[in-house]
Write a protein that holds these residues in place. Structure first.
Motif, PDB file in Angstrom:
ATOM      1  N   THR B 166      38.962  32.982  33.084  1.00  0.00           N
ATOM      2  CA  THR B 166      38.068  34.139  32.933  1.00  0.00           C
ATOM      3  C   THR B 166      37.742  34.771  34.291  1.00  0.00           C
ATOM      4  O   THR B 166      37.589  35.993  34.390  1.00  0.00           O
ATOM      5  CB  THR B 166      36.753  33.706  32.243  1.00  0.00           C
ATOM      6  OG1 THR B 166      37.087  32.935  31.114  1.00  0.00           O
ATOM      7  CG2 THR B 166      35.930  34.893  31.799  1.00  0.00           C
ATOM      8  N   THR B 167      37.656  33.942  35.321  1.00  0.00           N
ATOM      9  CA  THR B 167      37.336  34.440  36.666  1.00  0.00           C
ATOM     10  C   THR B 167      38.362  35.471  37.142  1.00  0.00           C
ATOM     11  O   THR B 167      38.044  36.373  37.899  1.00  0.00           O
ATOM     12  CB  THR B 167      37.328  33.241  37.654  1.00  0.00           C
ATOM     13  OG1 THR B 167      36.557  32.212  37.094  1.00  0.00           O
ATOM     14  CG2 THR B 167      36.762  33.628  39.002  1.00  0.00           C
ATOM     15  N   PHE B 168      39.603  35.303  36.679  1.00  0.00           N
ATOM     16  CA  PHE B 168      40.662  36.190  37.148  1.00  0.00           C
ATOM     17  C   PHE B 168      40.938  37.368  36.207  1.00  0.00           C
ATOM     18  O   PHE B 168      41.901  38.092  36.392  1.00  0.00           O
ATOM     19  CB  PHE B 168      41.957  35.388  37.349  1.00  0.00           C
ATOM     20  CG  PHE B 168      41.839  34.400  38.470  1.00  0.00           C
ATOM     21  CD1 PHE B 168      41.912  34.819  39.794  1.00  0.00           C
ATOM     22  CD2 PHE B 168      41.616  33.064  38.206  1.00  0.00           C
ATOM     23  CE1 PHE B 168      41.777  33.919  40.836  1.00  0.00           C
ATOM     24  CE2 PHE B 168      41.482  32.154  39.245  1.00  0.00           C
ATOM     25  CZ  PHE B 168      41.560  32.582  40.554  1.00  0.00           C
ATOM     26  N   LEU B 169      40.103  37.513  35.199  1.00  0.00           N
ATOM     27  CA  LEU B 169      40.301  38.622  34.269  1.00  0.00           C
ATOM     28  C   LEU B 169      39.264  39.705  34.523  1.00  0.00           C
ATOM     29  O   LEU B 169      38.186  39.419  35.048  1.00  0.00           O
ATOM     30  CB  LEU B 169      40.189  38.122  32.830  1.00  0.00           C
ATOM     31  CG  LEU B 169      41.246  37.109  32.399  1.00  0.00           C
ATOM     32  CD1 LEU B 169      40.947  36.583  31.005  1.00  0.00           C
ATOM     33  CD2 LEU B 169      42.638  37.724  32.432  1.00  0.00           C
ATOM     34  N   PRO B 170      39.565  40.934  34.158  1.00  0.00           N
ATOM     35  CA  PRO B 170      38.568  41.994  34.332  1.00  0.00           C
ATOM     36  C   PRO B 170      37.292  41.668  33.568  1.00  0.00           C
ATOM     37  O   PRO B 170      37.326  40.969  32.555  1.00  0.00           O
ATOM     38  CB  PRO B 170      39.251  43.235  33.731  1.00  0.00           C
ATOM     39  CG  PRO B 170      40.695  42.912  33.714  1.00  0.00           C
ATOM     40  CD  PRO B 170      40.807  41.434  33.570  1.00  0.00           C
ATOM     41  N   GLY B 171      36.169  42.176  34.075  1.00  0.00           N
ATOM     42  CA  GLY B 171      34.865  41.813  33.524  1.00  0.00           C
ATOM     43  C   GLY B 171      34.531  42.391  32.167  1.00  0.00           C
ATOM     44  O   GLY B 171      33.543  42.011  31.560  1.00  0.00           O
ATOM     45  N   GLN B 174      34.001  40.410  28.002  1.00  0.00           N
ATOM     46  CA  GLN B 174      34.092  39.013  28.406  1.00  0.00           C
ATOM     47  C   GLN B 174      33.942  38.040  27.230  1.00  0.00           C
ATOM     48  O   GLN B 174      34.670  37.069  27.143  1.00  0.00           O
ATOM     49  CB  GLN B 174      33.015  38.711  29.440  1.00  0.00           C
ATOM     50  CG  GLN B 174      33.385  39.156  30.838  1.00  0.00           C
ATOM     51  CD  GLN B 174      34.200  38.109  31.569  1.00  0.00           C
ATOM     52  OE1 GLN B 174      33.833  36.970  31.632  1.00  0.00           O
ATOM     53  NE2 GLN B 174      35.328  38.518  32.121  1.00  0.00           N
ATOM     54  N   TRP B 255      35.719  25.774  40.952  1.00  0.00           N
ATOM     55  CA  TRP B 255      35.875  27.000  40.173  1.00  0.00           C
ATOM     56  C   TRP B 255      34.784  27.310  39.168  1.00  0.00           C
ATOM     57  O   TRP B 255      34.796  28.376  38.568  1.00  0.00           O
ATOM     58  CB  TRP B 255      37.232  26.965  39.436  1.00  0.00           C
ATOM     59  CG  TRP B 255      38.365  27.083  40.377  1.00  0.00           C
ATOM     60  CD1 TRP B 255      39.148  26.074  40.856  1.00  0.00           C
ATOM     61  CD2 TRP B 255      38.846  28.274  41.005  1.00  0.00           C
ATOM     62  NE1 TRP B 255      40.075  26.560  41.728  1.00  0.00           N
ATOM     63  CE2 TRP B 255      39.915  27.910  41.840  1.00  0.00           C
ATOM     64  CE3 TRP B 255      38.471  29.619  40.940  1.00  0.00           C
ATOM     65  CZ2 TRP B 255      40.619  28.833  42.600  1.00  0.00           C
ATOM     66  CZ3 TRP B 255      39.177  30.543  41.700  1.00  0.00           C
ATOM     67  CH2 TRP B 255      40.228  30.148  42.511  1.00  0.00           C
ATOM     68  N   THR B 256      33.884  26.356  38.943  1.00  0.00           N
ATOM     69  CA  THR B 256      32.941  26.587  37.844  1.00  0.00           C
ATOM     70  C   THR B 256      31.579  27.040  38.341  1.00  0.00           C
ATOM     71  O   THR B 256      30.878  26.287  39.011  1.00  0.00           O
ATOM     72  CB  THR B 256      32.801  25.316  36.986  1.00  0.00           C
ATOM     73  OG1 THR B 256      34.106  24.848  36.687  1.00  0.00           O
ATOM     74  CG2 THR B 256      32.058  25.606  35.699  1.00  0.00           C
ATOM     75  N   GLU B 257      31.245  28.268  37.996  1.00  0.00           N
ATOM     76  CA  GLU B 257      29.937  28.813  38.343  1.00  0.00           C
ATOM     77  C   GLU B 257      28.950  28.567  37.211  1.00  0.00           C
ATOM     78  O   GLU B 257      29.347  28.326  36.083  1.00  0.00           O
ATOM     79  CB  GLU B 257      30.047  30.335  38.544  1.00  0.00           C
ATOM     80  CG  GLU B 257      30.824  30.708  39.765  1.00  0.00           C
ATOM     81  CD  GLU B 257      30.641  32.168  40.119  1.00  0.00           C
ATOM     82  OE1 GLU B 257      29.802  32.836  39.506  1.00  0.00           O
ATOM     83  OE2 GLU B 257      31.354  32.625  41.016  1.00  0.00           O
ATOM     84  N   GLN B 259      25.699  29.903  34.738  1.00  0.00           N
ATOM     85  CA  GLN B 259      25.313  31.167  34.099  1.00  0.00           C
ATOM     86  C   GLN B 259      24.301  31.883  34.979  1.00  0.00           C
ATOM     87  O   GLN B 259      23.525  31.229  35.675  1.00  0.00           O
ATOM     88  CB  GLN B 259      24.627  30.892  32.768  1.00  0.00           C
ATOM     89  CG  GLN B 259      25.492  30.245  31.726  1.00  0.00           C
ATOM     90  CD  GLN B 259      24.651  29.745  30.564  1.00  0.00           C
ATOM     91  OE1 GLN B 259      23.479  30.047  30.447  1.00  0.00           O
ATOM     92  NE2 GLN B 259      25.278  28.965  29.708  1.00  0.00           N
ATOM     93  N   THR B 260      24.307  33.192  34.893  1.00  0.00           N
ATOM     94  CA  THR B 260      23.331  33.933  35.692  1.00  0.00           C
ATOM     95  C   THR B 260      22.081  34.263  34.891  1.00  0.00           C
ATOM     96  O   THR B 260      21.035  34.507  35.445  1.00  0.00           O
ATOM     97  CB  THR B 260      23.937  35.247  36.225  1.00  0.00           C
ATOM     98  OG1 THR B 260      24.558  35.914  35.148  1.00  0.00           O
ATOM     99  CG2 THR B 260      24.933  34.972  37.327  1.00  0.00           C
TER     100      THR B 260
END
Lengths: 235, 262
Positions: B166-171, B174, B255-257, B259-260
């Motif tokens: 998902t990190t490499f896909l457009p936002g 989502q 690689w794992t962030e 949630q905001t």
């Protein structure tokens, strides 16, 4: 003065969207710093990177000599602690969770703050209003005796009376050697607290100035200085 | 820094409610089945035997629910600030969470075994285990424990791989993209595991061929006579789980962030 936070050549992008570019920032110990910028400027992202919850970036971040993420987390108290926390958890449970897991968490200090903010610690997180959630977050964040505090829009949703109470108390609660970074949209409210300001715009830090210098050399209030920087770029 | 045992204890505490929920669910199902028997909706006599049947049904259903809830809880832990801000290494964080999940599930599983055996005793049966039974029982328990852990590890792997992609896909879109990715990654992981098993079987050839038959007396050999090969198989299984766990820890660390949103 010893440097507490050092950021060098920090780049960060996500979903093909560059959010921060070549960020360089050094903050000394014992300061209160205003992190200012428009919505989406990258303030929250910068705090997340410093706190260690967004691990993929280029460049280096050092807090109190620690570069490893786990070591950094031990010295940083970040106000977004409750993101993703179970909604049915009671405030007391969450505070006890922090007490057990953060060696620098002072439960008595938390209780003092909770009493001051008139929080019911037996209440569930989901039953709190937005303002009370913020108060609870601030109480948890400040209850740690950390070296670096990151307060991300801490006063959003908080009534003006409590806001004043918190602002007045920040100086009292903050350990002398600790540095506190506060991001807030109401620049005027926090201006009197600040030792310096960092302004983020277009993915970069465009200004890092001492509050005294802004007032004495630029003959401007912090709010005017900040707004002028943004207007300058628009014109 | 936070000590591992403190974090592990916190992980156990976080999951207590899930265990309690599963026990409550089992009681409700068993009570429901017995009630339906009593009013005649289920055509069966009220006896220890039928109560045992109800207990088995309730236990299996509750175990399935508990397994799914524990896996989901652990999966969400990787994206929660409350957990990710704790100053502990990612490998310790990962181990503590998976172990706590496994401990609660195994506790529920063992509780079922104890209950089923109690009912068997009430029904006139008796504990009469030979040393061979205990040996086989221990081996089976180890296989089941590793299998449960394997499932939890795979659920986390699918989640962490999806997060990475998902990190490499457009936002944009989502949520939809992530859901589709979950399915695709799950299929890819299953396909990869099948391929690895095929490869191991091909390479190991005759060494592994038929070990199961030997173990279970299909070809005239009793379990107690061939424990070595079974324990090697267990060790290989544990190594595979450790390998996948290492991949999970790498993904978590780099690689794992979180949630905001709160």
């Amino acid at each position: 003065m010893t440097d507490l936070l050092q950021i060098e050549h920090l780049d960060y992008q996500r979903n093909y969207h560059r959010i921060l570019t070549d960020i360089n920032l050094t903050l000394p110990a014992g300061q209160i710093v205003g992190l200012l910028g428009a919505n989406g400027a990258g303030k929250t992202t910068l705090m997340r990177l410093i706190a260690g919850v967004a691990p993929h970036f280029r460049g280096s971040i050092t807090v109190a000599g620690a570069t490893a993420i786990a070591a950094r987390k031990a010295v940083v108290s970040y106000s977004a602690l409750l993101a993703g926390a179970p909604a049915n958890a009671r405030l007391e449970q969450l505070a006890l969770f922090c007490e057990r897991l953060y060696p620098d968490f002072a439960f008595a200090h938390f209780q003092q703050l909770a009493t001051e903010f008139a929080l019911d610690c037996h209440a569930k997180l989901s039953t709190l209003s937005k303002g009370n959630q913020r108060k609870f977050t601030i109480a948890l964040t400040l209850a740690r005796r950390s070296q670096l505090y990151l307060l991300d829009e801490p006063f959003d949703g908080i009534d003006s009376m409590t806001r004043k109470k918190i602002l007045a108390g920040i100086i009292q609660w903050k350990p002398d050697a600790a540095t506190m970074v506060i991001s807030d949209h109401h620049v005027g409210d926090i201006a009197n607290l600040l030792d310096s300001v960092v302004i983020i715009k277009d993915q970069r830090i465009v200004a890092h100035e001492r509050a005294d210098t802004i007032r004495e050399t630029h003959h401007q209030s912090i709010e005017d200085y900040y707004e002028a920087l943004y207007e300058e770029a628009q014109s | 820094m936070t000590h591992f045992r403190h974090y592990f204890a916190a992980c156990l505490r976080q999951r207590t409610r899930l265990f309690g929920f599963a026990c409550g669910l089992e009681v409700a199902i068993v009570a429901g089945i017995i009630f339906l028997m009593a009013i005649g909706w289920i055509n069966s006599d009220l006896s220890v035997d039928s109560a045992q049947g109800a207990l088995v049904s309730g236990g299996i259903l509750a175990a399935i629910v508990l397994y799914i809830r524990l896996a989901a809880f652990t999966e969400h832990t990787w994206g929660r600030n409350l957990d990710r801000l704790v100053p502990i290494s990612e490998s310790a964080r990962y181990t503590a969470n998976q172990l706590a999940t496994l401990v609660w599930f195994c506790a529920f599983f063992l509780l079922q075994i104890v209950l089923w055996n109690l009912f068997a005793v009430l029904d006139g049966g008796a504990f009469n285990f030979t040393s061979g039974d205990w040996g086989f029982g221990s081996w089976l328990l180890a296989v089941l424990t590793l299998s449960f852990l394997w499932g939890f590890v795979l659920v986390s792997l699918v989640h962490l791989l999806t997060t990475l992609i998902t990190t490499f896909l457009p936002g944009r879109r989502q949520k939809l993209v992530t859901q589709v990715l979950y399915v695709l990654v799950a299929i890819a992981v299953i396909w990869f595991i099948n391929w690895v098993i095929d490869l191991i079987t091909h390479i190991a050839g005759s060494a592994l061929k038929g070990w199961f038959n030997h173990a279970f007396n299909v070809e005239g050999t009793h379990f107690g006579e061939r424990p070595g090969i079974l324990f090697i198989a267990l060790a290989v299984f544990a190594l595979i789980i450790a390998g996948f766990s290492a991949v999970n820890v790498y993904l978590l660390k780099h690689w794992t962030e979180t949630q905001t949103q709160p």
